[in-house]
Design an enzyme around this catalytic site. Structure first.
Site, PDB file in Angstrom:
ATOM      1  N   MET A  12       0.966  -1.180  -0.019  1.00 62.33           N
ATOM      2  CA  MET A  12      -0.060   0.149   0.048  1.00 62.33           C
ATOM      3  C   MET A  12       0.783   1.293   0.063  1.00 62.33           C
ATOM      4  O   MET A  12       0.908   2.273  -0.806  1.00 62.33           O
ATOM      5  CB  MET A  12      -1.080   0.064   1.169  1.00 62.33           C
ATOM      6  CG  MET A  12      -1.953  -0.922   1.136  1.00 62.33           C
ATOM      7  SD  MET A  12      -3.157  -1.003  -0.208  1.00 62.33           S
ATOM      8  CE  MET A  12      -3.991   0.442   0.683  1.00 62.33           C
ATOM      9  N   LEU A  65       2.264   1.093   7.899  1.00 62.28           N
ATOM     10  CA  LEU A  65       2.982  -0.032   8.447  1.00 62.28           C
ATOM     11  C   LEU A  65       2.193  -1.373   8.817  1.00 62.28           C
ATOM     12  O   LEU A  65       1.033  -0.778   8.896  1.00 62.28           O
ATOM     13  CB  LEU A  65       3.755   0.361   9.816  1.00 62.28           C
ATOM     14  CG  LEU A  65       4.880   1.678   9.437  1.00 62.28           C
ATOM     15  CD1 LEU A  65       5.124   2.370  10.554  1.00 62.28           C
ATOM     16  CD2 LEU A  65       6.185   0.871   8.808  1.00 62.28           C
ATOM     17  N   LYS A 169     -12.049   2.252  11.018  1.00 66.73           N
ATOM     18  CA  LYS A 169     -11.203   1.280  10.296  1.00 66.73           C
ATOM     19  C   LYS A 169     -11.579  -0.048  10.856  1.00 66.73           C
ATOM     20  O   LYS A 169     -11.833  -1.104  10.131  1.00 66.73           O
ATOM     21  CB  LYS A 169      -9.743   1.597  10.308  1.00 66.73           C
ATOM     22  CG  LYS A 169      -8.871   0.583   9.559  1.00 66.73           C
ATOM     23  CD  LYS A 169      -9.179   0.462   8.122  1.00 66.73           C
ATOM     24  CE  LYS A 169      -8.554  -0.726   7.418  1.00 66.73           C
ATOM     25  NZ  LYS A 169      -9.009  -1.184   6.034  1.00 66.73           N
ATOM     26  N   ASN A 173     -13.448  -3.089   8.864  1.00 67.97           N
ATOM     27  CA  ASN A 173     -12.696  -4.394   8.440  1.00 67.97           C
ATOM     28  C   ASN A 173     -13.441  -5.433   9.481  1.00 67.97           C
ATOM     29  O   ASN A 173     -13.470  -6.746   8.985  1.00 67.97           O
ATOM     30  CB  ASN A 173     -11.228  -4.422   9.106  1.00 67.97           C
ATOM     31  CG  ASN A 173     -10.473  -4.008   8.064  1.00 67.97           C
ATOM     32  OD1 ASN A 173     -10.833  -3.151   7.054  1.00 67.97           O
ATOM     33  ND2 ASN A 173      -9.108  -4.108   7.864  1.00 67.97           N
TER      34      ASN A 173
HETATM   35  P1  NAP Z   1       3.001  -4.873   3.550  1.00 63.85           P
HETATM   36  O1  NAP Z   1       3.219  -4.701   2.165  1.00 63.85           O
HETATM   37  O2  NAP Z   1       3.250  -6.065   4.286  1.00 63.85           O
HETATM   38  O3  NAP Z   1       3.822  -3.356   4.186  1.00 63.85           O
HETATM   39  C1  NAP Z   1       3.978  -3.615   5.486  1.00 63.85           C
HETATM   40  C2  NAP Z   1       4.990  -2.559   5.593  1.00 63.85           C
HETATM   41  O4  NAP Z   1       5.365  -2.406   7.059  1.00 63.85           O
HETATM   42  C3  NAP Z   1       6.465  -2.624   4.937  1.00 63.85           C
HETATM   43  O5  NAP Z   1       6.893  -1.341   4.803  1.00 63.85           O
HETATM   44  C4  NAP Z   1       7.517  -3.096   6.129  1.00 63.85           C
HETATM   45  O6  NAP Z   1       8.679  -2.923   5.946  1.00 63.85           O
HETATM   46  C5  NAP Z   1       6.663  -2.431   7.206  1.00 63.85           C
HETATM   47  N1  NAP Z   1       7.132  -3.187   8.554  1.00 63.85           N
HETATM   48  C6  NAP Z   1       6.678  -4.208   9.024  1.00 63.85           C
HETATM   49  N2  NAP Z   1       7.131  -4.603  10.382  1.00 63.85           N
HETATM   50  C7  NAP Z   1       8.036  -3.528  10.553  1.00 63.85           C
HETATM   51  C8  NAP Z   1       8.976  -3.158  11.513  1.00 63.85           C
HETATM   52  N3  NAP Z   1       9.178  -3.973  12.684  1.00 63.85           N
HETATM   53  N4  NAP Z   1       9.758  -1.969  11.427  1.00 63.85           N
HETATM   54  C9  NAP Z   1       9.720  -1.242  10.452  1.00 63.85           C
HETATM   55  N5  NAP Z   1       8.965  -1.560   9.427  1.00 63.85           N
HETATM   56  C10 NAP Z   1       8.175  -2.822   9.441  1.00 63.85           C
HETATM   57  O7  NAP Z   1       1.433  -4.134   4.059  1.00 63.85           O
HETATM   58  P2  NAP Z   1       0.420  -3.336   3.264  1.00 63.85           P
HETATM   59  O8  NAP Z   1      -0.433  -4.351   2.563  1.00 63.85           O
HETATM   60  O9  NAP Z   1       1.065  -2.475   2.612  1.00 63.85           O
HETATM   61  O10 NAP Z   1      -0.388  -2.790   4.414  1.00 63.85           O
HETATM   62  C11 NAP Z   1       0.152  -1.699   5.161  1.00 63.85           C
HETATM   63  C12 NAP Z   1      -0.887  -1.313   6.224  1.00 63.85           C
HETATM   64  O11 NAP Z   1      -2.176  -0.941   5.529  1.00 63.85           O
HETATM   65  C13 NAP Z   1      -1.350  -2.489   7.197  1.00 63.85           C
HETATM   66  O12 NAP Z   1      -1.636  -1.951   8.442  1.00 63.85           O
HETATM   67  C14 NAP Z   1      -2.639  -3.080   6.445  1.00 63.85           C
HETATM   68  O13 NAP Z   1      -3.443  -3.827   7.560  1.00 63.85           O
HETATM   69  C15 NAP Z   1      -3.250  -1.854   5.945  1.00 63.85           C
HETATM   70  N6  NAP Z   1      -4.103  -2.218   4.754  1.00 63.85           N
HETATM   71  C16 NAP Z   1      -3.864  -2.935   3.770  1.00 63.85           C
HETATM   72  C17 NAP Z   1      -4.711  -2.944   2.879  1.00 63.85           C
HETATM   73  C18 NAP Z   1      -4.296  -3.796   1.288  1.00 63.85           C
HETATM   74  O14 NAP Z   1      -5.183  -4.031   0.685  1.00 63.85           O
HETATM   75  N7  NAP Z   1      -3.095  -4.385   1.547  1.00 63.85           N
HETATM   76  C19 NAP Z   1      -5.849  -2.237   2.662  1.00 63.85           C
HETATM   77  C20 NAP Z   1      -6.024  -1.297   3.745  1.00 63.85           C
HETATM   78  C21 NAP Z   1      -5.397  -1.086   4.758  1.00 63.85           C
HETATM   79  P3  NAP Z   1       9.671  -4.151   5.077  1.00 63.85           P
HETATM   80  O15 NAP Z   1       9.355  -3.717   3.720  1.00 63.85           O
HETATM   81  O16 NAP Z   1      10.853  -3.835   5.487  1.00 63.85           O
HETATM   82  O17 NAP Z   1       9.068  -5.744   5.288  1.00 63.85           O
END
Ligand code: NAP
Length: 292
Positions: A12, A65, A169, A173
């Site tokens: 995202m 994140l 949110k 969800n």
């Molecule tokens: P993602 O692709 O798994 O990305 C997660 C991010 O968090 C990455 O930048 C990751 O860094 C970082 N991260 C995880 N653990 C960390 C730590 N301990 N320290 C520093 N950085 C850390 O997830 P996403 O799909 O983009 O979702 C991001 C957020 O938006 C989540 O809260 C999710 O629930 C929400 N969301 C997602 C969607 C969707 O459809 N995907 C829709 C709405 C909301 P690395 O790259 O280094 O792993």
């Protein structure tokens, strides 16, 4: 043009940052795994060494994140966002982390630093088309100041004081997770009663879950659940919902049951698949009379 620090360039965050860059904002980015910043840097974003360094260079710091632990890791400590924020900085927390994580961040804010929580509803396609729903919590003047900047991402709506965005949110969800539980069990029931898949989808098209049944049908029929919203993140959200409900002394057995299906799917190794793979888990497990 606003100077924006964008922290968290996952599925995202990378797309959201890209749209803000396309809107001609000045972007500085940071991600735990630096390789994910490469494309944005090639398009003109600056790369910060630490979250604190990014915050020092920006009027607005956006975090996107995985979960509350990631938010703590990125905002706290000597290299964290809070260490680099000053009285001219506003933080905008856009991840799905729940109200307690927002309250913790608020309790650590240096004097004069502003904070909004602004999580998003919608997935990768909605970011790319700028049609996310954005639930903004925080003081009205701060929300009014910063929500116009979110236009390239979607439609912001101010839902109340700080923490209200995170609460909104979880409400949203809880329905996503609950509806998939209902749909999966309806499909399992159809299988168990000997209805053809074709007949099952025909019936479902006349019910309150018609839109979801139609949207999920290709994945159900192909058995292919390519990740958009990882099931492991949906598990995190199911836990945030049940924890928030318990904290508010609410009994929500449907949320607990739907969350149990998502947990079973993750424990069966489906965490990296799209969260809709919970449908496969339900259809596979229900005939054996157990959750996993
Ligand atoms: P993602 O692709 O798994 O990305 C997660 C991010 O968090 C990455 O930048 C990751 O860094 C970082 N991260 C995880 N653990 C960390 C730590 N301990 N320290 C520093 N950085 C850390 O997830 P996403 O799909 O983009 O979702 C991001 C957020 O938006 C989540 O809260 C999710 O629930 C929400 N969301 C997602 C969607 C969707 O459809 N995907 C829709 C709405 C909301 P690395 O790259 O280094 O792993």
């Amino acid at each position: 043009m606003t100077s924006i620090a964008f922290i968290g360039l996952g599925a995202m965050g990378s797309r959201m940052a890209g749209r803000l860059l396309d809107a001609d904002h000045q972007l500085v980015v940071w991600n735990r795994s630096p390789a994910k910043a490469r494309e944005l840097v090639a398009r003109g974003a600056a790369l910060a060494d630490t979250p604190a360094d990014a915050a020092r260079q920006a009027e607005l710091v956006i975090t996107m994140l995985a979960d509350p632990a990631a938010l703590r890791d990125v905002t706290e400590g000597p290299d964290g966002v809070l260490a680099g924020a000053s009285a001219s900085t506003t933080l905008m927390e856009m991840s799905t982390v729940g109200p307690p994580a927002v309250a913790r961040l608020a309790s650590l804010l240096p004097d004069g630093v502003g904070l909004l929580d602004a999580p998003v509803l919608g997935s990768l396609a909605e970011v790319e088309s700028g049609t996310l729903h954005i639930f903004v919590g925080g003081p009205a003047p701060l929300a009014q100041r910063w929500t116009p900047l979110l236009a390239p991402l979607g439609s912001p709506v101010h839902v109340g004081p700080l923490g209200a965005g995170a609460a909104a949110k979880l409400v949203a969800n809880s329905t996503l997770i609950g509806v998939l539980g209902v749909l999966g069990e309806a499909l399992a029931l159809a299988d168990g009663l000997g209805l053809s898949r074709e007949a099952a989808f025909q019936v479902l098209s006349a019910t309150p879950v018609a839109a979801q049944a139609e949207k999920r049908r290709p994945a159900v029929e192909s058995g292919d659940y390519p990740p958009r919203f990882a099931l492991s993140l949906a598990r995190k959200d199911a836990d945030l919902v049940t924890d928030a409900a318990a904290g508010a002394r609410l009994a929500l057995p449907v949320a607990v049951a739907a969350g149990a299906w998502v947990a079973a799917a993750q424990e069966a190794g489906r965490g990296e698949q799209d969260y809709s793979a919970v449908l496969a888990q339900i259809m596979q497990s229900a005939p054996r009379g157990r959750l996993r």
